[in-house]
Scaffold this active site. Sequence first.
Site, PDB file in Angstrom:
ATOM      1  N   ALA A  92       2.490   5.224  -3.056  1.00  0.00           N
ATOM      2  CA  ALA A  92       1.216   4.603  -3.360  1.00  0.00           C
ATOM      3  C   ALA A  92       1.729   5.590  -4.688  1.00  0.00           C
ATOM      4  O   ALA A  92       1.672   6.169  -4.769  1.00  0.00           O
ATOM      5  CB  ALA A  92       0.083   5.101  -2.552  1.00  0.00           C
ATOM      6  N   GLY A 137       4.468   4.801   1.973  1.00  0.00           N
ATOM      7  CA  GLY A 137       4.262   3.629   1.828  1.00  0.00           C
ATOM      8  C   GLY A 137       5.076   2.479   1.576  1.00  0.00           C
ATOM      9  O   GLY A 137       5.275   1.428   1.223  1.00  0.00           O
ATOM     10  N   GLU A 140       7.079   2.405   4.673  1.00  0.00           N
ATOM     11  CA  GLU A 140       6.012   1.118   6.084  1.00  0.00           C
ATOM     12  C   GLU A 140       6.110  -0.150   5.569  1.00  0.00           C
ATOM     13  O   GLU A 140       5.462  -0.733   6.466  1.00  0.00           O
ATOM     14  CB  GLU A 140       4.917   1.861   5.742  1.00  0.00           C
ATOM     15  CG  GLU A 140       4.316   3.307   6.154  1.00  0.00           C
ATOM     16  CD  GLU A 140       2.752   3.733   5.615  1.00  0.00           C
ATOM     17  OE1 GLU A 140       2.307   4.215   6.213  1.00  0.00           O
ATOM     18  OE2 GLU A 140       2.126   3.727   4.539  1.00  0.00           O
ATOM     19  N   GLU A 160       3.746  11.980   3.822  1.00  0.00           N
ATOM     20  CA  GLU A 160       2.499  12.112   3.195  1.00  0.00           C
ATOM     21  C   GLU A 160       1.940  13.438   3.310  1.00  0.00           C
ATOM     22  O   GLU A 160       0.688  13.887   3.322  1.00  0.00           O
ATOM     23  CB  GLU A 160       1.354  11.260   4.294  1.00  0.00           C
ATOM     24  CG  GLU A 160       1.827  10.045   3.624  1.00  0.00           C
ATOM     25  CD  GLU A 160       3.488   8.934   3.512  1.00  0.00           C
ATOM     26  OE1 GLU A 160       2.575   7.955   3.962  1.00  0.00           O
ATOM     27  OE2 GLU A 160       3.799   9.300   4.303  1.00  0.00           O
TER      28      GLU A 160
END
Length: 290
Positions: A92, A137, A140, A160
Amino acid sequence: PLRGGVAAAAFPSAGRSYGSQAKEEEELRVRYLDDEHKGIVVLGLNRSHAKNALSKNLVKMISKAVDALKSDKKVRTVVFRSEVPGIFCAGADLKERAKMHSSEVSSFVSRARATINELANLPVPTIAAIDGTALGGGLELALACDIRVAASSAKMGLVETKLAIIPGAGGTQRLPRTIGVSLAKELIFSARIVDGEEAKSIGLISHVVEQNEAGDAAYRRALALAREFLPQGPVAMRVAKLAINQGMEVDLVTGLAIEEACYAQTIPTKDRIEGLLAFKEKRPPRYKGE
């Protein structure tokens, strides 16, 4: 979308310059490849100034691209890659997030999660080509693809917990489904980063390759893999993915029933008739996705 010869589209020059102020509309490059790669679509992350971090705009662009691809019958395989050397996706965009109100953060994470789910549910095979760092992310995104290929020098991890949060775009669910519960817990609890070799050894990726001078070794391997998918029946490919994805979430008896229902969808197709005819005539089939 950009259409062009495979030399330009499939293997961008290593000497290409990446401006620090890439226009927002260029942050995701969509390429429909030609010639022997026809049917392969490449989604290229291109936010060099931000290490391909997932901003609101980039997530919106990925969502828009995926939405267009899912109804395009000419698309046979999608390759997700980075056009920025040394980085796949840093996760992110924390600089952007720092400026958001707490309610905006929740909305952004929900949008990112939904977009990554849309990628996972594309009806055609998807391959993530990880030629550089894929964190948070970014990993992900790669986990939402059917297959992952990485350079041995690539770095991957769900980091994270270092920020006192947890993976919020599918990581806590897709990582254990990919490498097993205990190992997934270990990686998430420790925020550990692994390289391509270790990622291959634990089953996080399917193929590991030595990086080349151009920095696109994983991308080239992904293209070679995608070419293996192209000759197969398009309807069968879509239905096979559906059967596998749905079957993995249920017990074996239910899964076999899903397979039976999916198999039935391939019986009346023109592709199946063409496949049998081609086999009989000892020639390559000419599938039309019908």
